[in-house]
Design an enzyme around this catalytic site. Structure first.
Site, mmCIF file in Angstrom:
data_model
loop_
_atom_site.group_PDB
_atom_site.id
_atom_site.type_symbol
_atom_site.label_atom_id
_atom_site.label_comp_id
_atom_site.label_asym_id
_atom_site.label_seq_id
_atom_site.Cartn_x
_atom_site.Cartn_y
_atom_site.Cartn_z
ATOM 1 N N ARG A 22 50.812 45.718 39.035
ATOM 2 C CA ARG A 22 52.005 45.885 38.409
ATOM 3 C C ARG A 22 51.840 45.265 36.735
ATOM 4 O O ARG A 22 52.671 45.593 36.045
ATOM 5 C CB ARG A 22 52.859 44.639 38.837
ATOM 6 C CG ARG A 22 53.481 44.865 40.325
ATOM 7 C CD ARG A 22 53.991 45.936 40.563
ATOM 8 N NE ARG A 22 55.251 45.773 39.734
ATOM 9 C CZ ARG A 22 56.398 45.273 39.721
ATOM 10 N NH1 ARG A 22 56.614 44.623 41.122
ATOM 11 N NH2 ARG A 22 57.436 44.870 39.177
ATOM 12 N N ARG A 26 50.927 46.385 33.574
ATOM 13 C CA ARG A 26 50.843 47.826 33.044
ATOM 14 C C ARG A 26 49.915 48.078 31.746
ATOM 15 O O ARG A 26 49.450 49.013 31.448
ATOM 16 C CB ARG A 26 52.150 48.410 32.811
ATOM 17 C CG ARG A 26 53.181 48.492 34.220
ATOM 18 C CD ARG A 26 54.550 48.393 33.963
ATOM 19 N NE ARG A 26 55.068 46.880 33.497
ATOM 20 C CZ ARG A 26 56.414 46.724 33.133
ATOM 21 N NH1 ARG A 26 57.136 47.615 33.249
ATOM 22 N NH2 ARG A 26 56.493 45.449 32.723
ATOM 23 N N GLN A 54 41.533 52.914 42.218
ATOM 24 C CA GLN A 54 41.298 52.211 43.565
ATOM 25 C C GLN A 54 41.016 53.077 44.623
ATOM 26 O O GLN A 54 41.596 54.225 44.701
ATOM 27 C CB GLN A 54 42.777 51.417 43.973
ATOM 28 C CG GLN A 54 42.926 50.691 45.173
ATOM 29 C CD GLN A 54 44.079 49.761 45.138
ATOM 30 O OE1 GLN A 54 45.262 50.088 44.410
ATOM 31 N NE2 GLN A 54 43.973 48.896 46.103
ATOM 32 N N SER A 99 41.025 55.109 47.766
ATOM 33 C CA SER A 99 42.151 55.557 48.619
ATOM 34 C C SER A 99 42.182 55.860 49.894
ATOM 35 O O SER A 99 41.185 55.931 50.650
ATOM 36 C CB SER A 99 42.104 57.300 48.025
ATOM 37 O OG SER A 99 43.054 58.044 48.806
ATOM 38 N N ARG A 142 49.413 34.630 35.964
ATOM 39 C CA ARG A 142 49.021 34.622 37.396
ATOM 40 C C ARG A 142 47.941 33.497 37.929
ATOM 41 O O ARG A 142 47.489 33.270 39.158
ATOM 42 C CB ARG A 142 48.347 35.859 37.734
ATOM 43 C CG ARG A 142 49.132 37.188 37.416
ATOM 44 C CD ARG A 142 50.233 37.063 38.540
ATOM 45 N NE ARG A 142 50.806 38.559 38.494
ATOM 46 C CZ ARG A 142 51.726 39.132 39.323
ATOM 47 N NH1 ARG A 142 52.035 38.285 40.555
ATOM 48 N NH2 ARG A 142 52.298 40.198 39.248
#
Ligand SMILES: Cc1cc2nc3c(=O)[nH]c(=O)nc-3n(C[C@H](O)[C@H](O)[C@H](O)COP(=O)(O)OP(=O)(O)OC[C@H]3O[C@@H](n4cnc5c(N)ncnc54)[C@H](O)[C@@H]3O)c2cc1C
Length: 255
Positions: A98, A100, A107, A109, A206
């Site tokens: 999130r 950005r 990442q 898959s 965070r």
């Protein structure tokens, strides 16, 4: 969780000194400053061409603290690190991506990678609750089993019924259907590149969320690397241990 630091900023001192020579200027360097800290310092100094007689007596540390304290933080965008992070849950990366601005991601898959042997990240909160832990273990095992069985039973399915498709698209379709049963706890791998300003924003937002232990661990782990790489750029962040031994990243806005 493991963080592999796979990319870091490199300061080309010779190129910079050549530039200064061409301007007839000199620069008093701070002996202890690390390469990313020097990139930030010279980027700031170029704004005012404060070299030679115009250079203030500030050390690299003082210079960068002043930039941060005056919110002149765009200068911190010139240095980025690349981390390969493994052993984290998809739930965590969903929150991570999130972010950005100033972050780039690549990442693992679940469409190209077969998740038959997927591992799951067990929340530490379950450690002292055997009943909840057993429920969690049952749930992830049955999801894993369902994933395998869905893959097997769709093995010959076509991506779009009636359409001529490639093997690659057929596989993607089958894995897409099967992966939908995998839980948030599924282990993933992600490469993250972020600049110092974005990382500071991330750590502030965070690092100290009490109810989010995995995120606190990620933040503390990142900060550990960043403090080794460029302590001055993260001078106002520090890590503490909570009563349960888990880390928390604090931000000292008075520093
Ligand atoms: C405690 C907590 C709870 C959360 N709960 C939820 C939730 O329930 N649901 C949910 O969807 N998300 C939730 N989030 C995610 C949150 O809304 C942000 O998406 C995420 O934290 C990324 O932060 P950011 O936008 O500041 O970062 P970035 O995307 O990296 O942006 C950095 C900064 O750039 C600026 N910026 C970026 N994009 C824009 C834009 N389009 N317009 C104007 N300015 C911009 C802002 O100043 C922003 O702070 C939560 C986050 C936290 C920390």
């Amino acid at each position: 969780m493991k963080i592999h630091l796979i990319g870091r900023p490199q300061f080309d001192l010779d190129a910079f000194i050549n530039f200064l020579d061409s301007q007839g200027l000199t620069w008093e360097r701070t002996k202890e400053a690390k390469q990313p800290e020097e990139i930030v310092e010279v980027s700031g100094r170029v704004c005012y061409m404060s070299f030679g007689p115009k250079q203030s007596p500030r050390s690299n540390t003082e210079y960068i603290r002043n930039l941060v304290n005056n919110e002149h933080e765009s200068v911190l965008e010139h240095v980025s690190w690349t981390f390969l992070i493994t052993g984290i849950s998809r739930a965590l990366t969903h929150q991570l991506v999130r972010h950005r601005i100033g972050f780039s991601y690549s990442q693992l898959s679940q469409q190209y990678h077969d998740e038959t042997d997927a591992e799951f990240i067990e929340p530490n909160q379950l450690n002292d609750f055997p009943e909840a832990l057993a429920l969690w273990q049952d749930a992830v095992q049955s999801a894993k089993e369902a994933y395998k069985r869905i893959l097997e039973s769709l093995d010959t399915a076509s991506a779009v019924a009636g359409e001529p498709t490639s093997k690659k698209e057929d596989k993607r379709a089958v894995r897409s259907a099967a992966r939908s049963v995998l839980p948030n706890a599924t282990e993933t791998k992600i490469v993250v590149t972020a600049n110092a300003r974005a990382l500071r924003h991330f750590l502030k937002l965070r690092g100290a969320i009490l109810g989010d232990e995995e995120m606190r661990r990620l933040s503390a782990n990142l900060l550990h690397h960043l403090k080794a790489e460029a302590p001055v750029l993260f001078f106002d962040f520090y890590t503490e241990s909570l009563l349960d031994g888990s880390p928390i990243v604090r931000y000292d806005n008075e520093a």
